[in-house]
Design a protein around this motif. Sequence first.
Motif, PDB file in Angstrom:
ATOM      1  N   GLU A  74     -43.624  11.587  62.831  1.00 30.33           N
ATOM      2  CA  GLU A  74     -42.184  11.682  62.608  1.00 30.33           C
ATOM      3  C   GLU A  74     -41.414  10.510  63.216  1.00 30.33           C
ATOM      4  O   GLU A  74     -40.411  10.074  62.646  1.00 30.33           O
ATOM      5  CB  GLU A  74     -41.647  12.974  63.227  1.00 30.33           C
ATOM      6  N   ARG A  75     -41.887   9.983  64.358  1.00 24.12           N
ATOM      7  CA  ARG A  75     -41.036   9.113  65.158  1.00 24.12           C
ATOM      8  C   ARG A  75     -41.550   7.686  65.371  1.00 24.12           C
ATOM      9  O   ARG A  75     -40.764   6.809  65.742  1.00 24.12           O
ATOM     10  CB  ARG A  75     -40.824   9.753  66.539  1.00 24.12           C
ATOM     11  N   ALA A  76     -42.820   7.445  65.168  1.00 24.05           N
ATOM     12  CA  ALA A  76     -43.360   6.116  65.468  1.00 24.05           C
ATOM     13  C   ALA A  76     -42.886   5.083  64.456  1.00 24.05           C
ATOM     14  O   ALA A  76     -42.867   5.341  63.254  1.00 24.05           O
ATOM     15  CB  ALA A  76     -44.881   6.148  65.490  1.00 24.05           C
ATOM     16  N   SER A  77     -42.508   3.920  64.954  1.00 27.57           N
ATOM     17  CA  SER A  77     -42.115   2.824  64.069  1.00 27.57           C
ATOM     18  C   SER A  77     -43.364   2.137  63.521  1.00 27.57           C
ATOM     19  O   SER A  77     -44.475   2.312  64.044  1.00 27.57           O
ATOM     20  CB  SER A  77     -41.282   1.793  64.848  1.00 27.57           C
ATOM     21  N   ASP A  78     -43.177   1.342  62.489  1.00 26.30           N
ATOM     22  CA  ASP A  78     -44.298   0.573  61.942  1.00 26.30           C
ATOM     23  C   ASP A  78     -44.825  -0.401  62.997  1.00 26.30           C
ATOM     24  O   ASP A  78     -46.037  -0.672  63.048  1.00 26.30           O
ATOM     25  CB  ASP A  78     -43.852  -0.196  60.700  1.00 26.30           C
ATOM     26  N   GLU A  79     -43.933  -0.909  63.845  1.00 26.09           N
ATOM     27  CA  GLU A  79     -44.352  -1.832  64.907  1.00 26.09           C
ATOM     28  C   GLU A  79     -45.278  -1.138  65.900  1.00 26.09           C
ATOM     29  O   GLU A  79     -46.260  -1.728  66.376  1.00 26.09           O
ATOM     30  CB  GLU A  79     -43.129  -2.381  65.640  1.00 26.09           C
ATOM     31  N   THR A  80     -44.986   0.127  66.204  1.00 26.06           N
ATOM     32  CA  THR A  80     -45.852   0.889  67.107  1.00 26.06           C
ATOM     33  C   THR A  80     -47.231   1.083  66.485  1.00 26.06           C
ATOM     34  O   THR A  80     -48.260   0.924  67.153  1.00 26.06           O
ATOM     35  CB  THR A  80     -45.232   2.261  67.420  1.00 26.06           C
TER      36      THR A  80
END
Length: 245
Positions: free
Chosen positions: A127-133
């Motif tokens: 739900e919350r992780a960015s693509d960068e993460t």
Amino acid sequence: MDWISSTVYTLACHATDEGIALDTTMDQIGQRRSSTLTSIVREAIENMIISGELSSGDRINESALAARFNISRGPIREACRGLENAGLIRNVANQGAYVREMSLEEARALYEVRRALTALVGELLVERASDETLDELQRLVERMARAVEEDDLSTYYNLNLEFHNTMVANADNPALERYYGDIVKQLHLFRRRGLLQHGNLRASNEEHVKIVEALRRRNGSEAAEALRQHVICGWQRMVGTLEES
């Protein structure tokens, strides 16, 4: 009371109040400094346990640590009390502090809790992780793959910690991060053993690959299951290693 006496009395009271306030402030500063130093020492001892410099059953040498950190033994003693509450150290009357020795049954109980918390991490990351993460997690998996090829347990272990810490931090749930951290700190007394068996590094990182793939598909149930299975397999590797030893 005449004007002069009244003025002298007022100034004396004011000076007394200022003195009390100053003493209180200095006491607070002293307590804050002591608390900060104790926290630093506690973190240093935690890192010694995580790195394997201190192993289960090792005695905490207060004199040696005091000399190493160039401090008195008081903050070390306070740090050990805090680490006892965290389940990493046990204090023995008239003998000193020792790194806790964890039984297999205690480790099993902690792994079961970690399994549930880690599955929740997977759901929240979807739900919350960015693509960068997710890119960062992928890079860590690739670095662990190189450590596998070089059979470099120490590097792999540290990257593995970074991988899981990155996931938990980006789940954006401070309560989860705190509870998960408490569990993992205790499992450092046990976890490194599970990677010693031949082939375990490769198997562990193959599971990491599946976790990142599920996260990239933004599939919450799949990510949760991949992480749950990773913890289950980690426990099985641990037991297998102990049975061989």
